[in-house]
Design a protein around this motif. Structure first.
Motif, short mmCIF file in Angstrom:
data_model
loop_
_atom_site.label_atom_id
_atom_site.label_comp_id
_atom_site.label_asym_id
_atom_site.label_seq_id
_atom_site.Cartn_x
_atom_site.Cartn_y
_atom_site.Cartn_z
N LEU A 194 79.74 21.44 43.93
CA LEU A 194 79.19 20.73 45.08
C LEU A 194 78.82 21.76 46.13
N LYS A 196 78.23 21.10 49.32
CA LYS A 196 78.74 20.74 50.64
C LYS A 196 80.07 19.99 50.49
N TRP A 199 79.32 15.02 53.80
CA TRP A 199 78.08 14.32 53.47
C TRP A 199 77.92 13.14 54.43
N ASN A 200 76.68 12.89 54.83
CA ASN A 200 76.40 11.78 55.72
C ASN A 200 76.42 10.47 54.97
N ASP A 203 73.55 9.38 52.47
CA ASP A 203 72.98 10.55 51.80
C ASP A 203 72.97 10.38 50.28
N GLU A 204 72.14 11.17 49.63
CA GLU A 204 72.19 11.35 48.18
C GLU A 204 73.10 12.54 47.92
N ILE A 205 74.27 12.29 47.31
CA ILE A 205 75.19 13.38 47.05
C ILE A 205 74.77 14.06 45.75
N SER A 206 74.73 15.40 45.75
CA SER A 206 74.22 16.17 44.62
C SER A 206 75.36 16.90 43.91
N ILE A 324 86.00 15.09 49.20
CA ILE A 324 84.85 15.36 50.05
C ILE A 324 85.06 14.65 51.38
N ILE A 326 83.08 12.13 54.13
CA ILE A 326 81.92 11.28 54.41
C ILE A 326 81.91 11.01 55.91
#
Length: 349
Positions: A194, A196, A199-200, A203-206, A324, A326
């Motif tokens: 990951l 980051k 994440w907002n 968002d699209e989490i990658s 993570i 959010i």
């Protein structure tokens, strides 16, 4: 008048009530708490019949913040009922030397919020956890409280968007040694990253997946499908020990054979690609944004977790996971407009 609904009141009186600061707003809160100055503003009204006045000499308006948890379980032998006030601001909004009959009184109030206040939230699912704010009016006569009017006050908090990390987060596989960062399936090493931690919402989490063949060439793409899942854990802790928890799951996303076929093809013995899922927006989820740089909670612990299950054609699978954050953020356009208007702190402040 434009104000909170009757259902929002904890203690209600049809002759004494709160309204918002103007007809154009639907909240007591103004500003972007966490990234700019924020305050609570509104009006308090007393409208009593002329033949039944209220005798007063003082009106106090308070904002009270409270952390609460509740859980009762005979099976788990848990009986937890906790309430803690972490902020309490009180202001004399109106006062005279001696009490007098009041039939009509309209008062304005404005309460500055400290930058470290957390967002409001309330979850009643197996266990109850909540951060609640209450606006309270105390109507005082002869040093005795005659009436208390109180209403729930929603407070939101914002963060600035997070930048990618210099070093990516390597997701762990909980079934393996915690020190291992690469995992083997047959003749293939697998790693998930990951870019980051924060994440907002929306968002699209990658997720970056890397497969390296231990053979000279990767003849076949041996992934059957990938399942992504977002989880929120709402825990109650006591003496640094978690005693019970809620588990909230978002919609799962499955990247199957059809979607995998659209990804870039492998290069020699290496296969790297990116998959992702949409984090629900704030208005379409039970997820609670992370509270960053706020007052510490004594009982409530919140964790967001991304889980990825990679299934292979040989029947084996690996599960990767990473905590993570959010967050509730603004668009770049909203941030620029907010800074131009002085609603968001500049980087130098």
């Amino acid at each position: 008048m434009n104000g909170p609904s009757k259902n929002s009141y904890i203690k209600y009186d049809k002759h004494a009530f709160f309204t918002y600061s103007s007809k154009n707003v639907e909240t007591f809160q103004h500003g972007y708490l966490g990234i700019g100055p924020s305050f609570i503003a509104g009006n308090f009204h007393l409208h009593y019949p002329t033949d039944k006045p209220l005798y007063l000499n003082k009106v106090e308006i308070s904002l009270i913040g409270q952390e609460s948890t509740m859980c009762e379980s005979i099976f788990k032998q848990i009986n937890e009922n906790f309430n803690r006030i972490f902020c309490h601001y009180t202001y004399n909004t109106w006062e005279i030397a001696d009490y007098q009959p009041v039939t009509n009184l309209n008062l304005r109030f404005n309460i500055k919020l400290e930058d470290d206040l957390p967002s409001s939230f309330e979850v009643d699912y197996n266990i109850y956890t909540g951060i609640n704010y209450i606006l309270e009016a105390r109507l005082i006569s002869n040093k005795n409280v005659e009436k208390i009017i109180s209403v729930k006050c929603q407070i939101n908090r914002w963060c600035l968007p997070a930048e990618p990390l210099e070093r990516p987060i390597i997701m762990k596989c909980p079934d393996y040694d915690k020190a291992i960062e690469e995992y083997k399936v047959g003749d293939t090493m697998v790693k998930c990253e990951l870019k980051k931690f924060l994440w907002n919402m929306g968002d699209e989490i990658s997720l970056y997946v890397n497969l390296t063949s231990l053979k000279p060439t990767m003849v076949d793409i041996n992934i059957k499908k990938i399942k992504l899942q977002l989880i929120e854990l709402q825990c109650i802790a006591k003496n640094n020990t978690i005693i019970t928890a809620n588990k909230i799951e978002s919609t799962k996303v499955i990247i199957d054979k059809k979607k995998l076929s659209t990804l870039p093809q492998p290069s020699k013995n290496n296969y790297s690609f990116e998959v992702g899922m949409r984090i629900p927006s704030k208005n379409s989820t039970k997820f609670i944004p992370l509270n960053i740089s706020t007052k510490m909670f004594q009982r409530i612990l919140m964790t967001h977790r991304l889980k990825a299950k990679i299934e292979f054609k040989n029947g084996s699978h690996l599960v990767f996971q990473s905590d993570i954050g959010i967050i509730n953020s603004l668009t770049p356009k909203e941030i620029k407009e907010g800074k131009d208007k002085g609603l968001i702190y500049s980087e130098n402040s």
